[in-house]
Design an enzyme around this catalytic site. Structure first.
Site, mmCIF file in Angstrom:
data_model
loop_
_atom_site.group_PDB
_atom_site.id
_atom_site.type_symbol
_atom_site.label_atom_id
_atom_site.label_comp_id
_atom_site.label_asym_id
_atom_site.label_seq_id
_atom_site.Cartn_x
_atom_site.Cartn_y
_atom_site.Cartn_z
ATOM 1 N N ASP A 29 0.828 -1.234 -0.052
ATOM 2 C CA ASP A 29 -0.080 0.044 0.142
ATOM 3 C C ASP A 29 0.803 1.163 0.080
ATOM 4 O O ASP A 29 1.843 1.365 0.827
ATOM 5 C CB ASP A 29 -0.869 -0.032 1.319
ATOM 6 C CG ASP A 29 -2.042 1.168 1.476
ATOM 7 O OD1 ASP A 29 -1.749 2.021 0.665
ATOM 8 O OD2 ASP A 29 -2.487 1.048 2.380
ATOM 9 N N GLU A 79 30.001 7.982 2.933
ATOM 10 C CA GLU A 79 29.918 6.396 3.091
ATOM 11 C C GLU A 79 29.904 5.694 1.730
ATOM 12 O O GLU A 79 29.641 4.492 1.836
ATOM 13 C CB GLU A 79 28.932 6.083 4.336
ATOM 14 C CG GLU A 79 27.587 6.160 3.939
ATOM 15 C CD GLU A 79 26.846 5.885 5.161
ATOM 16 O OE1 GLU A 79 26.291 6.791 5.895
ATOM 17 O OE2 GLU A 79 26.541 4.856 5.553
ATOM 18 N N CYS A 111 26.479 8.210 8.651
ATOM 19 C CA CYS A 111 25.857 9.503 8.237
ATOM 20 C C CYS A 111 26.611 10.695 9.160
ATOM 21 O O CYS A 111 26.114 11.826 9.100
ATOM 22 C CB CYS A 111 24.562 9.465 8.296
ATOM 23 S SG CYS A 111 23.622 8.205 7.267
ATOM 24 N N THR A 152 13.816 3.763 1.472
ATOM 25 C CA THR A 152 14.452 4.920 1.913
ATOM 26 C C THR A 152 15.526 5.402 1.378
ATOM 27 O O THR A 152 16.266 5.867 1.790
ATOM 28 C CB THR A 152 14.670 4.836 3.314
ATOM 29 O OG1 THR A 152 15.778 3.673 3.598
ATOM 30 C CG2 THR A 152 13.597 4.209 4.159
ATOM 31 N N HIS A 233 19.028 14.260 11.817
ATOM 32 C CA HIS A 233 19.350 13.168 10.567
ATOM 33 C C HIS A 233 18.155 12.711 10.265
ATOM 34 O O HIS A 233 17.252 12.227 10.997
ATOM 35 C CB HIS A 233 20.462 12.344 11.273
ATOM 36 C CG HIS A 233 20.627 11.229 10.292
ATOM 37 N ND1 HIS A 233 21.005 11.381 8.989
ATOM 38 C CD2 HIS A 233 20.399 9.718 10.170
ATOM 39 C CE1 HIS A 233 21.344 10.375 8.392
ATOM 40 N NE2 HIS A 233 20.636 9.382 9.148
ATOM 41 N N LYS A 242 9.360 11.248 14.978
ATOM 42 C CA LYS A 242 9.046 9.969 16.019
ATOM 43 C C LYS A 242 10.284 10.513 17.384
ATOM 44 O O LYS A 242 10.008 10.133 18.389
ATOM 45 C CB LYS A 242 9.522 8.922 15.450
ATOM 46 C CG LYS A 242 8.273 8.183 15.060
ATOM 47 C CD LYS A 242 8.326 6.649 14.771
ATOM 48 C CE LYS A 242 7.091 6.244 14.580
ATOM 49 N NZ LYS A 242 6.942 4.699 14.297
ATOM 50 N N ASN A 276 17.077 9.539 1.518
ATOM 51 C CA ASN A 276 18.217 9.539 2.404
ATOM 52 C C ASN A 276 19.441 10.099 1.632
ATOM 53 O O ASN A 276 19.649 9.488 0.622
ATOM 54 C CB ASN A 276 18.483 8.245 2.978
ATOM 55 C CG ASN A 276 19.401 8.333 4.283
ATOM 56 O OD1 ASN A 276 19.947 9.422 4.676
ATOM 57 N ND2 ASN A 276 19.459 7.385 5.260
ATOM 58 N N SER A 309 24.951 5.685 12.051
ATOM 59 C CA SER A 309 25.119 4.108 12.505
ATOM 60 C C SER A 309 26.471 3.601 12.792
ATOM 61 O O SER A 309 27.555 4.088 11.987
ATOM 62 C CB SER A 309 24.423 3.387 11.263
ATOM 63 O OG SER A 309 22.984 3.649 11.362
HETATM 64 P P1 HMG Z 1 9.302 -1.903 7.659
HETATM 65 O O1 HMG Z 1 9.728 -2.812 8.646
HETATM 66 O O2 HMG Z 1 9.235 -2.611 6.145
HETATM 67 O O3 HMG Z 1 8.095 -1.068 7.744
HETATM 68 O O4 HMG Z 1 10.720 -0.822 7.212
HETATM 69 P P2 HMG Z 1 6.992 -1.276 9.130
HETATM 70 O O5 HMG Z 1 6.370 -2.323 8.822
HETATM 71 O O6 HMG Z 1 7.629 -0.815 10.449
HETATM 72 O O7 HMG Z 1 6.135 -0.025 8.509
HETATM 73 C C1 HMG Z 1 6.717 1.379 8.670
HETATM 74 C C2 HMG Z 1 5.486 2.451 9.275
HETATM 75 O O8 HMG Z 1 4.444 2.457 8.172
HETATM 76 C C3 HMG Z 1 4.944 1.678 10.454
HETATM 77 O O9 HMG Z 1 4.743 2.612 11.353
HETATM 78 C C4 HMG Z 1 3.704 1.243 10.055
HETATM 79 O O10 HMG Z 1 2.648 1.009 10.891
HETATM 80 C C5 HMG Z 1 3.255 2.067 8.907
HETATM 81 P P3 HMG Z 1 5.361 2.992 12.818
HETATM 82 O O11 HMG Z 1 4.743 1.605 13.479
HETATM 83 O O12 HMG Z 1 6.788 2.925 12.651
HETATM 84 O O13 HMG Z 1 4.619 3.985 13.365
HETATM 85 N N1 HMG Z 1 2.330 1.725 7.897
HETATM 86 C C6 HMG Z 1 1.453 2.276 7.147
HETATM 87 N N2 HMG Z 1 0.960 3.532 7.567
HETATM 88 C C7 HMG Z 1 -0.216 3.808 6.766
HETATM 89 N N3 HMG Z 1 -0.663 3.110 5.667
HETATM 90 C C8 HMG Z 1 -0.169 2.001 5.523
HETATM 91 C C9 HMG Z 1 0.579 1.341 6.336
HETATM 92 N N4 HMG Z 1 1.325 0.485 6.370
HETATM 93 C C10 HMG Z 1 2.457 0.526 7.128
HETATM 94 N N5 HMG Z 1 -1.118 1.071 4.802
HETATM 95 C C11 HMG Z 1 12.361 0.178 8.249
HETATM 96 C C12 HMG Z 1 10.872 0.342 8.232
HETATM 97 C C13 HMG Z 1 12.654 1.386 8.997
HETATM 98 C C14 HMG Z 1 12.896 -0.908 9.093
HETATM 99 C C15 HMG Z 1 13.064 0.448 6.854
HETATM 100 O O14 HMG Z 1 12.526 1.383 6.222
HETATM 101 C C16 HMG Z 1 14.449 0.216 6.982
HETATM 102 O O15 HMG Z 1 15.066 -0.910 7.312
HETATM 103 N N6 HMG Z 1 15.165 1.508 6.721
HETATM 104 C C17 HMG Z 1 16.654 1.496 6.764
HETATM 105 C C18 HMG Z 1 16.942 1.902 8.115
HETATM 106 C C19 HMG Z 1 16.859 3.105 8.548
HETATM 107 O O16 HMG Z 1 16.679 4.148 7.879
HETATM 108 N N7 HMG Z 1 17.118 3.380 9.805
HETATM 109 C C20 HMG Z 1 16.816 4.544 10.587
HETATM 110 C C21 HMG Z 1 17.564 4.833 11.802
HETATM 111 S S1 HMG Z 1 19.396 4.393 11.604
HETATM 112 C C22 HMG Z 1 19.949 5.811 10.644
HETATM 113 O O17 HMG Z 1 19.191 6.797 10.357
HETATM 114 C C23 HMG Z 1 21.328 5.801 10.164
HETATM 115 C C24 HMG Z 1 21.284 5.737 8.386
HETATM 116 O O18 HMG Z 1 20.854 6.966 7.963
HETATM 117 C C25 HMG Z 1 22.825 5.181 7.885
HETATM 118 C C26 HMG Z 1 23.866 5.912 8.426
HETATM 119 O O19 HMG Z 1 23.916 6.424 9.561
HETATM 120 O O20 HMG Z 1 24.816 5.901 7.682
HETATM 121 C C27 HMG Z 1 20.303 4.519 7.953
#
Ligand code: HMG
Length: 390
Positions: A29, A79, A111, A152, A233, A242, A276, A309
């Site tokens: 969705d 990175e 990052c 992302t 970030h 959040k 990102n 990270s």
């Molecule tokens: P996921 O597990 O597939 O997603 O990926 P989910 O199932 O948790 O859904 C995401 C949100 O969408 C949830 O909301 C769902 O409820 C909602 P929450 O529970 O979190 O409030 N949702 C919906 N909302 C409206 N309508 C719908 C619907 N369906 C679901 N129909 C995950 C999420 C973050 C795990 C993934 O995107 C990921 O792995 N991302 C990469 C890692 C990342 O970005 N981490 C962030 C912190 S680390 C960081 O910032 C460092 C980084 O930039 C790297 C660096 O430092 O170099 C990554």
């Protein structure tokens, strides 16, 4: 003496994928992306764009304005490095025809590295008032096709000119910083896509925020009420929202929807449609805030939370300088973002799989639309760049 960000310029690819298109291909969705993670589009670099061309294109307006003449330090934060030895910043230094009397180094810590660069640059200009430093944060965020991180992805670069008596934002000396050896996100040398423990990474991001804030508050004596805006970030915009909600709840001063909107929304606008940009992400937030805020932010204090990270986080503050609006590249950024070409799903996958040849042969890359510079080919393992401007 004030030190901080004197000019700031942002660049991203001319190509994007709408996350509705990705949602269709993944049978998800679209609201999961649009609302759940708060992202609409992801910037995708064509085969002739890389961190060098993104970074050089971000810094090009500064070169055009004659701002690089006094730069004696160029720190390239990434990175998505292209070489284990040579700093990507040296290619940028050449493309921008910068003075030979210049130290050029590449910095890495996920990052966080651009913030390390900014703090090092501030120390340099504090010791050498009148000289300038250029920090370029440039990255391509890339996860496996079909993985949770895929939506992302993004790409972009930010060029920060750092000086004494800065025209945009004076960075304050207090800082809270925190390091912890964790495996939330990493990319071994032999991989071109990052590995990530997604949910865990969001928890570490917040844990590190709380630690850095605690230190910062102790050192500065300030409270959240001393800040008019925040730049987090931004791996995806919902993460920043959040995190701020979590911090304010922890401090027993929870923010409502409207207040959250005032404090954060302007800083999230560009990231929502580029994705990102890793090292540059928080600074894309700053560009977005300064460019798009209708309110005159002169004299307002911004809180910055930088996270990389692995992990290192830092919380610090900065005050917007009077007259800052005269020194922005807001029109350029608006035009760039408004005139990008949308990719179909198949075009996205073809570009994703293009790859950089590694056999030492001679390759000329197809010409896509880029900024002033393009990654034109590769010959005997040497990258070749082309300047499209005089
Ligand atoms: P996921 O597990 O597939 O997603 O990926 P989910 O199932 O948790 O859904 C995401 C949100 O969408 C949830 O909301 C769902 O409820 C909602 P929450 O529970 O979190 O409030 N949702 C919906 N909302 C409206 N309508 C719908 C619907 N369906 C679901 N129909 C995950 C999420 C973050 C795990 C993934 O995107 C990921 O792995 N991302 C990469 C890692 C990342 O970005 N981490 C962030 C912190 S680390 C960081 O910032 C460092 C980084 O930039 C790297 C660096 O430092 O170099 C990554």
């Amino acid at each position: 003496m004030n030190t901080g960000i004197d000019r700031i310029s942002f660049y991203t690819s001319n190509y994007f994928v709408d996350l509705k298109t990705l949602a269709g291909a993944r049978s998800v969705d679209a609201d999961k992306y649009y609302l759940g993670i708060g992202q609409e589009k992801m910037g995708i670099p064509p085969p002739d764009e890389d961190v060098v061309t993104l970074g050089a294109s971000a810094a090009y307006p500064l070169a055009q304005d004659g701002e690089l003449a006094d730069v004696e330090l160029l720190l390239f934060a990434t990175e998505s490095g292209i070489d284990q030895s040579k700093a990507a910043g040296i290619y940028v230094h050449g493309l921008l025809d910068m003075p030979a009397r210049c130290r050029v180094v590449e910095l890495k810590q996920a990052c966080y590295s651009a913030t390390a660069g900014l703090q090092l640059a501030i120390a340099f200009v504090a010791r050498n008032p009148g000289k300038k430093a250029l920090v370029i944060a440039s990255d391509v965020a890339r996860y496996e096709l079909g993985s949770p991180g895929e939506a992302t992805q993004g790409c972009g670069a930010v060029a920060l000119l750092v000086s004494s008596d800065p025209r945009l934002v004076a960075i304050e000396p207090e800082s809270g910083y925190h390091t912890e050896d964790v495996m939330d996100f990493w990319r071994p040398n032999y991989r071109s896509e990052a590995l990530v423990d997604g949910k865990y990474s969001t928890m570490v991001y917040i844990h590190t925020l709380l630690e850095t804030w605690k230190q910062y508050a102790r050192e500065s004596g300030r409270s959240l009420a001393d800040f008019d805006r925040f730049c987090y970030h931004i791996p995806f915009t919902k993460m920043a929202e959040k995190a701020h909600q979590k911090l304010t709840r922890k401090l027993k001063a929870p923010v409502g929807k409207e207040e959250l909107e005032t404090l954060l929304a302007e800083s999230l606008r560009y990231s929502r449609i580029t994705g990102n940009c890793y090292a540059g992400s928080m600074y894309v937030g700053l560009v977005s805030l300064l460019d798009t805020s209708e309110e005159d932010l002169s004299g307002k204090r911004i809180g910055f939370y930088s996270y990389g990270s692995g992990c290192v986080g830092e919380f610090f503050g900065g005050v917007v300088r009077p007259g800052y609006r005269d020194f922005l590249y807001a029109d350029k950024h608006r035009n760039l973002l408004a005139n990008r070409a949308e990719l179909t799903y198949q075009q996205y996958e073809d570009i994703f799989n293009y790859g950089v040849p590694s056999d030492g042969g001679e390759y000329v890359f197809p010409q896509y639309k880029t900024g002033p510079f393009r990654f034109s080919g590769i010959s005997q393992h040497k990258r070749e760049y082309e300047s499209l401007v005089d």
